[in-house]
Motif scaffolding. Sequence first.
Motif, mmCIF file in Angstrom:
data_model
loop_
_atom_site.group_PDB
_atom_site.id
_atom_site.type_symbol
_atom_site.label_atom_id
_atom_site.label_comp_id
_atom_site.label_asym_id
_atom_site.label_seq_id
_atom_site.Cartn_x
_atom_site.Cartn_y
_atom_site.Cartn_z
ATOM 1 N N MET A 1 0.848 -1.178 0.000
ATOM 2 C CA MET A 1 0.000 0.000 0.000
ATOM 3 C C MET A 1 0.895 1.243 0.000
ATOM 4 S SD MET A 1 -3.056 0.984 2.625
ATOM 5 C CE MET A 1 -4.151 -0.293 2.071
ATOM 6 N N ALA A 2 0.645 2.142 -0.904
ATOM 7 C CA ALA A 2 1.469 3.346 -1.059
ATOM 8 C C ALA A 2 1.129 4.372 0.019
ATOM 9 C CB ALA A 2 1.254 3.945 -2.436
ATOM 10 N N SER A 3 2.153 5.105 0.440
ATOM 11 C CA SER A 3 1.935 6.151 1.428
ATOM 12 C C SER A 3 1.353 7.386 0.748
ATOM 13 C CB SER A 3 3.253 6.510 2.115
ATOM 14 O OG SER A 3 4.097 7.187 1.195
ATOM 15 N N ILE A 4 0.803 8.271 1.553
ATOM 16 C CA ILE A 4 0.207 9.510 1.034
ATOM 17 C C ILE A 4 1.268 10.313 0.279
ATOM 18 C CG2 ILE A 4 -0.925 11.677 1.670
ATOM 19 C CD1 ILE A 4 -2.696 9.215 2.094
ATOM 20 N N GLY A 5 2.469 10.387 0.807
ATOM 21 C CA GLY A 5 3.543 11.129 0.158
ATOM 22 C C GLY A 5 3.870 10.581 -1.228
ATOM 23 N N LYS A 6 3.934 9.264 -1.331
ATOM 24 C CA LYS A 6 4.225 8.632 -2.636
ATOM 25 C C LYS A 6 3.095 8.892 -3.627
ATOM 26 C CE LYS A 6 7.967 6.062 -1.856
ATOM 27 N NZ LYS A 6 9.204 6.270 -2.520
ATOM 28 N N ILE A 7 1.865 8.818 -3.142
ATOM 29 C CA ILE A 7 0.718 9.063 -4.020
ATOM 30 C C ILE A 7 0.735 10.513 -4.500
ATOM 31 C CG2 ILE A 7 -1.801 9.143 -4.166
ATOM 32 C CD1 ILE A 7 -1.808 6.883 -2.020
ATOM 33 N N LEU A 8 1.038 11.445 -3.601
ATOM 34 C CA LEU A 8 1.100 12.863 -3.991
ATOM 35 C C LEU A 8 2.179 13.094 -5.043
ATOM 36 C CD1 LEU A 8 0.545 14.718 -0.604
ATOM 37 C CD2 LEU A 8 -0.837 14.937 -2.667
ATOM 38 N N GLU A 9 3.320 12.450 -4.892
ATOM 39 C CA GLU A 9 4.387 12.558 -5.893
ATOM 40 C C GLU A 9 3.894 12.091 -7.257
ATOM 41 O OE1 GLU A 9 8.107 10.624 -4.945
ATOM 42 O OE2 GLU A 9 8.013 11.359 -2.887
ATOM 43 N N GLN A 10 3.213 10.951 -7.258
ATOM 44 C CA GLN A 10 2.699 10.415 -8.505
ATOM 45 C C GLN A 10 1.634 11.336 -9.099
ATOM 46 O OE1 GLN A 10 -0.243 7.585 -8.623
ATOM 47 N NE2 GLN A 10 0.014 7.258 -10.802
ATOM 48 N N MET A 11 0.779 11.898 -8.240
ATOM 49 C CA MET A 11 -0.263 12.811 -8.709
ATOM 50 C C MET A 11 0.352 14.042 -9.376
ATOM 51 S SD MET A 11 -2.928 12.606 -5.489
ATOM 52 C CE MET A 11 -3.786 14.108 -5.911
ATOM 53 N N ARG A 12 1.412 14.556 -8.793
ATOM 54 C CA ARG A 12 2.054 15.752 -9.358
ATOM 55 C C ARG A 12 2.792 15.445 -10.668
ATOM 56 N NH1 ARG A 12 1.387 19.871 -5.911
ATOM 57 N NH2 ARG A 12 1.195 19.421 -3.702
ATOM 58 N N SER A 13 3.395 14.270 -10.754
ATOM 59 C CA SER A 13 4.167 13.954 -11.948
ATOM 60 C C SER A 13 3.305 13.412 -13.089
ATOM 61 C CB SER A 13 5.275 12.962 -11.620
ATOM 62 O OG SER A 13 4.728 11.715 -11.258
ATOM 63 N N GLU A 14 2.228 12.742 -12.754
ATOM 64 C CA GLU A 14 1.412 12.114 -13.789
ATOM 65 C C GLU A 14 -0.070 12.130 -13.397
ATOM 66 O OE1 GLU A 14 1.806 8.068 -16.468
ATOM 67 O OE2 GLU A 14 2.882 8.205 -14.579
ATOM 68 N N PRO A 15 -0.727 13.291 -13.485
ATOM 69 C CA PRO A 15 -2.118 13.397 -13.043
ATOM 70 C C PRO A 15 -3.112 12.592 -13.886
ATOM 71 C CG PRO A 15 -1.418 15.448 -14.049
ATOM 72 C CD PRO A 15 -0.208 14.569 -13.950
ATOM 73 N N THR A 16 -2.710 12.149 -15.049
ATOM 74 C CA THR A 16 -3.619 11.378 -15.889
ATOM 75 C C THR A 16 -3.638 9.896 -15.552
ATOM 76 O OG1 THR A 16 -1.900 11.085 -17.550
ATOM 77 C CG2 THR A 16 -3.384 12.964 -17.840
ATOM 78 N N ASN A 17 -2.779 9.474 -14.637
ATOM 79 C CA ASN A 17 -2.680 8.051 -14.311
ATOM 80 C C ASN A 17 -2.746 7.835 -12.803
ATOM 81 O OD1 ASN A 17 -2.386 5.314 -14.807
ATOM 82 N ND2 ASN A 17 -0.153 5.404 -14.777
#
Length: 85
Positions: free
Chosen positions: A1-17
């Motif tokens: 399970m991904a942490s909130i910080g990791k998810i936020l990083e992914q959201m900022r780098s690739e909001p379409t995925n």
Amino acid sequence: MASIGKILEQMRSEPTNVRFSDLMKVCAASFGKPRQTGTSHAIFKTPWPADPRVNIQDDKGKAKAYQVRQVLLAIDKLKEIERER
């Protein structure tokens, strides 16, 4: 399970995925429980009356990219408000 910080990083780098469940987890951690669920939308309460709103919807397991960007703006605004206190 991904942490909130990791998810936020992914959201900022690739909001379409971004998975909807991950966006839901970030929103719940940032804004608390949604004030509306059970419909096609999950709506979260923010301490300001206008944009950016936090209103997200599931699109076949994925989050809509424009809603991901709105959530990121809302999180940034929330951090700014907390810094001013």
